[in-house]
Design a protein around this motif. Structure first.
Motif, PDB file in Angstrom:
ATOM      1  N   GLU A   1       0.825  -1.416  -0.120  1.00 29.36           N
ATOM      2  CA  GLU A   1      -0.106  -0.073  -0.034  1.00 29.36           C
ATOM      3  C   GLU A   1       0.885   1.370   0.004  1.00 29.36           C
ATOM      4  OE1 GLU A   1      -3.047   0.159  -0.187  1.00 29.36           O
ATOM      5  OE2 GLU A   1      -3.246  -1.915  -0.488  1.00 29.36           O
ATOM      6  N   TYR A   2       0.184   2.384  -0.367  1.00 32.75           N
ATOM      7  CA  TYR A   2       1.005   3.591  -0.404  1.00 32.75           C
ATOM      8  C   TYR A   2       1.841   3.908   0.796  1.00 32.75           C
ATOM      9  CZ  TYR A   2       1.521   8.738  -0.798  1.00 32.75           C
ATOM     10  OH  TYR A   2       1.966  10.065  -0.730  1.00 32.75           O
TER      11      TYR A   2
ATOM     12  N   THR B   1      -0.827   7.578  -5.319  1.00 29.68           N
ATOM     13  CA  THR B   1      -2.092   6.758  -4.601  1.00 29.68           C
ATOM     14  C   THR B   1      -2.819   5.719  -5.425  1.00 29.68           C
ATOM     15  OG1 THR B   1      -3.856   8.385  -4.803  1.00 29.68           O
ATOM     16  CG2 THR B   1      -2.155   8.808  -3.108  1.00 29.68           C
ATOM     17  N   LYS B   2      -3.451   4.956  -4.916  1.00 27.40           N
ATOM     18  CA  LYS B   2      -4.336   3.965  -5.669  1.00 27.40           C
ATOM     19  C   LYS B   2      -5.239   4.794  -6.546  1.00 27.40           C
ATOM     20  CE  LYS B   2      -7.601   0.118  -5.001  1.00 27.40           C
ATOM     21  NZ  LYS B   2      -8.214  -0.688  -3.998  1.00 27.40           N
TER      22      LYS B   2
ATOM     23  N   GLY C   1       4.563   2.432  -7.513  1.00 30.17           N
ATOM     24  CA  GLY C   1       3.742   3.675  -7.375  1.00 30.17           C
ATOM     25  C   GLY C   1       4.554   4.719  -8.168  1.00 30.17           C
TER      26      GLY C   1
END
Length: 272
Positions: free
Chosen positions: A2-3, A28-29, A219
């Protein structure tokens, strides 16, 4: 990962002196999802160019195809007005290496090779790519130049290992392939971060030393767009329009550009 986990790991690496991306370079997502959609539309726009490009048409007609298809798909062309650029895409023929301005007086002829570079903004997110097109029968040199440029780009993408590869690894691979084929990399032009703005950090060089430069991590979203010359790597800016970049010796050039997303598993091509 995750971020927030990525940001935490970057901070740990930064503390021990590693050259890592700024937190702002990690998407970010939600941002990634938006950029994926903008990039999908960007690819469809270049598909439309590919369906219609032919000898006898002007580069302004190409620009109109880009604009009209982008609008049809709900997007806009952020290239228009970017730092004063007057058109919706770049059309660069033969020794015009990049940043060619579409023009109603410039016609495509048999034997030409042309790069069409377009960007797409959709709901605040951006995708960016360029393709080479062959007009009619092209020379063996032109064909090989295009093939080598695309091969170098593809090989650099396949070689990316998150948390291990560096940005200079990309340039090292591209330059090595170009030199092996007796071509040269134009060093003044590089890839760049993209997604929220048309040009973001980091700068992605197409030559470099293996293992040097910024660490590549999940990312990140950036372009790789090698510009390769069949002759000298030296270029100059056309003073008449302030945009067009030409090879000094009149050598042919080729450029191919992808927008890529770095995942835990490697690099994913978003737009091509």
């Amino acid at each position: 990962m995750e971020y927030q986990e990525i940001i935490k790991r970057l901070n740990e690496l930064r503390k021990i002196g590693k050259f890592v991306p700024h937190d702002s370079m990690i998407k970010t997502k939600e941002q990634i999802e938006g950029i994926i959609e903008a990039s999908r539309i960007n690819t469809l726009v270049l598909d439309e160019v590919e369906k219609n490009i032919k000898a006898g048409m002007t580069t302004l007609e190409i620009d109109n195809i880009v604009k009209n298809k982008t609008v049809e798909l709900g997007g806009t062309c952020p290239c228009f007005g970017f730092e004063g650029f007057p058109m919706n895409c770049c059309t660069s023929i033969n020794d015009l290496a990049c940043h060619g301005i579409p023009d109603s007086s410039v016609y495509l002829e048999d034997g030409d090779i042309i790069n069409v570079d377009c960007t797409t903004e959709y709901k605040g997110y951006i995708g960016d790519a360029s393709r080479m097109f062959s007009i009619g029968e092209i020379s063996d040199e032109a064909h090989r130049l295009i093939e080598v440029t695309k091969y170098a780009l593809d090989e650099s993408v396949k070689a990316i290992i998150p948390w291990k590869s560096t940005l200079d690894d990309i340039g090292y691979i591209i330059n090595k392939i170009a030199k092996r084929n007796k071509f040269s990399v134009v060093r003044e032009i590089g890839g760049h971060g993209v997604g929220l703005e048309l040009h973001e950090e980091p700068f992605v060089s197409h030559y470099g030393k293996k293992g040097e430069g910024m660490l590549i991590v999940p990312g990140m979203i950036f372009t790789i767009e090698p510009l390769i010359s069949a002759g000298s790597r030296k270029v100059f800016i056309d003073e008449s329009d302030g945009w067009g970049i030409y090879t000094v010796d009149g050598s042919l050039t080729a450029q191919v550009e992808y927008t890529i997303l770095i995942t835990e598993d490697g690099a994913k091509i978003l737009s091509r």
